[in-house]
Design an enzyme around this catalytic site. Sequence first.
Site, mmCIF file in Angstrom:
data_model
loop_
_atom_site.group_PDB
_atom_site.id
_atom_site.type_symbol
_atom_site.label_atom_id
_atom_site.label_comp_id
_atom_site.label_asym_id
_atom_site.label_seq_id
_atom_site.Cartn_x
_atom_site.Cartn_y
_atom_site.Cartn_z
ATOM 1 N N GLY A 104 0.944 -1.164 -0.012
ATOM 2 C CA GLY A 104 -0.030 -0.159 -0.081
ATOM 3 C C GLY A 104 0.722 1.142 0.179
ATOM 4 O O GLY A 104 2.121 1.443 -0.278
ATOM 5 N N GLY A 106 1.717 3.194 2.217
ATOM 6 C CA GLY A 106 3.187 3.302 3.329
ATOM 7 C C GLY A 106 4.118 2.495 2.840
ATOM 8 O O GLY A 106 5.600 2.851 3.068
ATOM 9 N N SER A 107 4.099 1.362 2.370
ATOM 10 C CA SER A 107 5.291 0.538 1.909
ATOM 11 C C SER A 107 5.925 1.173 0.637
ATOM 12 O O SER A 107 7.047 1.077 0.513
ATOM 13 C CB SER A 107 4.700 -0.766 1.267
ATOM 14 O OG SER A 107 3.873 -1.580 2.437
ATOM 15 N N SER A 150 -3.575 -3.414 -2.577
ATOM 16 C CA SER A 150 -4.464 -2.682 -1.395
ATOM 17 C C SER A 150 -6.138 -3.064 -1.661
ATOM 18 O O SER A 150 -6.412 -2.996 -2.831
ATOM 19 C CB SER A 150 -4.221 -1.172 -1.519
ATOM 20 O OG SER A 150 -5.533 -0.622 -0.879
ATOM 21 N N ILE A 151 -6.815 -3.493 -0.775
ATOM 22 C CA ILE A 151 -8.133 -3.673 -1.225
ATOM 23 C C ILE A 151 -8.894 -2.520 -1.311
ATOM 24 O O ILE A 151 -9.997 -2.325 -1.558
ATOM 25 C CB ILE A 151 -8.727 -4.667 0.086
ATOM 26 C CG1 ILE A 151 -9.020 -4.142 1.123
ATOM 27 C CG2 ILE A 151 -8.443 -5.967 0.025
ATOM 28 C CD1 ILE A 151 -9.979 -4.727 2.157
ATOM 29 N N ASP A 152 -8.430 -1.367 -0.738
ATOM 30 C CA ASP A 152 -9.234 -0.017 -0.594
ATOM 31 C C ASP A 152 -9.468 0.760 -1.887
ATOM 32 O O ASP A 152 -10.108 1.682 -1.942
ATOM 33 C CB ASP A 152 -8.729 0.748 0.457
ATOM 34 C CG ASP A 152 -8.762 0.426 1.871
ATOM 35 O OD1 ASP A 152 -9.701 -0.337 2.079
ATOM 36 O OD2 ASP A 152 -8.059 0.630 2.506
ATOM 37 N N MET A 194 -14.754 -2.021 5.043
ATOM 38 C CA MET A 194 -13.425 -1.396 5.035
ATOM 39 C C MET A 194 -13.156 0.019 4.421
ATOM 40 O O MET A 194 -14.052 0.216 3.124
ATOM 41 C CB MET A 194 -12.368 -2.310 4.867
ATOM 42 C CG MET A 194 -12.251 -3.457 5.954
ATOM 43 S SD MET A 194 -10.506 -4.310 5.729
ATOM 44 C CE MET A 194 -10.733 -5.135 7.320
ATOM 45 N N HIS A 288 -12.626 -8.594 8.245
ATOM 46 C CA HIS A 288 -11.488 -9.173 7.629
ATOM 47 C C HIS A 288 -11.935 -10.149 6.413
ATOM 48 O O HIS A 288 -11.209 -10.754 5.665
ATOM 49 C CB HIS A 288 -10.391 -9.889 8.466
ATOM 50 C CG HIS A 288 -9.518 -8.776 8.868
ATOM 51 N ND1 HIS A 288 -9.892 -8.020 10.244
ATOM 52 C CD2 HIS A 288 -8.310 -8.353 8.625
ATOM 53 C CE1 HIS A 288 -9.011 -7.421 10.286
ATOM 54 N NE2 HIS A 288 -8.051 -7.360 9.416
ATOM 55 N N VAL A 289 -13.320 -10.591 6.481
ATOM 56 C CA VAL A 289 -13.620 -11.599 5.290
ATOM 57 C C VAL A 289 -13.362 -10.912 4.106
ATOM 58 O O VAL A 289 -13.150 -11.409 2.735
ATOM 59 C CB VAL A 289 -15.110 -11.902 5.435
ATOM 60 C CG1 VAL A 289 -15.437 -12.737 6.526
ATOM 61 C CG2 VAL A 289 -15.842 -10.909 5.263
HETATM 62 P P1 ADP Z 1 0.548 -0.303 3.702
HETATM 63 O O1 ADP Z 1 1.536 -0.308 2.772
HETATM 64 O O2 ADP Z 1 -0.520 -1.075 3.487
HETATM 65 O O3 ADP Z 1 0.174 1.298 3.587
HETATM 66 P P2 ADP Z 1 2.007 0.228 6.155
HETATM 67 O O4 ADP Z 1 1.674 1.871 6.079
HETATM 68 O O5 ADP Z 1 1.668 -0.332 7.704
HETATM 69 O O6 ADP Z 1 1.098 -0.417 5.072
HETATM 70 O O7 ADP Z 1 3.574 0.024 5.763
HETATM 71 C C1 ADP Z 1 4.124 -1.104 5.713
HETATM 72 C C2 ADP Z 1 5.439 -0.937 6.031
HETATM 73 O O8 ADP Z 1 6.117 -0.034 5.240
HETATM 74 C C3 ADP Z 1 5.664 -0.335 7.261
HETATM 75 O O9 ADP Z 1 5.658 -1.403 8.568
HETATM 76 C C4 ADP Z 1 7.073 0.118 7.506
HETATM 77 O O10 ADP Z 1 7.990 -0.964 7.614
HETATM 78 C C5 ADP Z 1 7.162 0.586 5.808
HETATM 79 N N1 ADP Z 1 6.804 2.100 5.788
HETATM 80 C C6 ADP Z 1 5.700 2.478 5.890
HETATM 81 N N2 ADP Z 1 5.735 3.996 5.758
HETATM 82 C C7 ADP Z 1 7.167 4.362 5.859
HETATM 83 C C8 ADP Z 1 8.015 5.324 5.820
HETATM 84 N N3 ADP Z 1 7.320 6.543 5.730
HETATM 85 N N4 ADP Z 1 9.340 5.383 5.879
HETATM 86 C C9 ADP Z 1 9.777 4.031 5.895
HETATM 87 N N5 ADP Z 1 9.145 2.875 6.033
HETATM 88 C C10 ADP Z 1 7.986 3.015 5.918
#
Ligand code: ADP
Length: 370
Positions: A104, A106-107, A150-152, A194, A288-289
């Site tokens: 997603g 964040g990753s 991402s499901i969203d 969600m 979570h389903v």
């Molecule tokens: P998603 O990818 O589903 O949005 P997260 O936001 O939990 O989920 O991000 C997954 C992982 O990516 C985090 O646990 C972290 O290891 C890494 N990550 C997310 N944001 C950052 C950031 N700003 N800087 C560095 N690593 C990040």
Amino acid sequence: KKKIAVMTSGGDSPGMNPAVRAVVRMTIHMGCDAYCVYEGYEGLVQGGDFIRKMEWDDVRGWLSEGGTLIGTARCMAFYERPGRLTAAKNMILSDIDALIICGGDGSLTGADKFRSEWPSLLEELVGNGELTAAQVKPHQHLNIVGLVGSIDNDLTGTDATIGCYSALARICEMVDYIEATASSHSRAFVIEVMGRHCGWLALMAGVATGADFVFIPERPREHDWKEDMADVVRRHRKLGKRKTIVIVAEGARDKNGTKITAEEIKKLLADKSEGGLALDTRITTLGHVQRGGTAVAYDRMLATLQGVEAVKAVLDATPETETPFIAINENKIVRKPLMQAVAETKKLAEAVDSKDFEKAMSLRDSEFED
Ligand code: ADP
């Protein structure tokens, strides 16, 4: 021979396994070595056994597997530079040239940070004696490509994310089940789906199931939602409808930015005072389903085509190439700048959080340029 690694990170979504399968097989097809990093960024930080070479047969049957077989994790260490320093060291020790990340926003933010820091991470590793100049020399440039899992369906710049149509299909299936009871007993159901910042699932589920009313985070009603909903439900009942379905996204808000809960909606539907709807009302929180189960055909196809494109993007990359992610726009698989999409997505979430709904809607509607 290039060594290309793939990982899944953040929340799992249906279609991640098909994406990994496509990357592994396309990598091998292009004459390169394929690797998987297990447990997301945690695997990069741990190194060793978490980074494994993959063969063609290792991903056999993965199209029809839900979740992610190489694991995913939230990794606190990767948020901090020392964690990313260890991750860089492990990548060099494993001789990895490129990383394809399915996750997603964040990753993908983490991925971009990692790439922009890469030269300074190498300098530090040589400076503190953890690696030699000869070891880092072949790894001056790190290629990163993002796949959006991402499901969203919450990343700006792509029409669909890997997993969103599977989650939508699951929601519709569940609503169909619930409808049988609803119309048999002439009941009302409030169904929570969600979506904290993004109402795509709720909105599309509303369209696909013919729900009576939908609440999403981005666009609260100008008028009082209680009156609006009661009017609509009353009108539908008068038309002879024996069931009432209201879909509410987790992050739904009213015009003042206050969260609208399933409980509040239920209270209104069940209100027995004079003029109240007095419906026998139940709440179903799907939870979570929505994330589970195997991917629908669309997500398998999307993951496969995008996985292939991600490997092509790695092989085309030059040191000057901006980090791309793979999108789908108007049914075409395309590469787009990752950071721009992440920045736009963040702006949208911030607009929703700060109750600037006009801005949220305009961001939602605007497609940034290629
Ligand atoms: P998603 O990818 O589903 O949005 P997260 O936001 O939990 O989920 O991000 C997954 C992982 O990516 C985090 O646990 C972290 O290891 C890494 N990550 C997310 N944001 C950052 C950031 N700003 N800087 C560095 N690593 C990040």
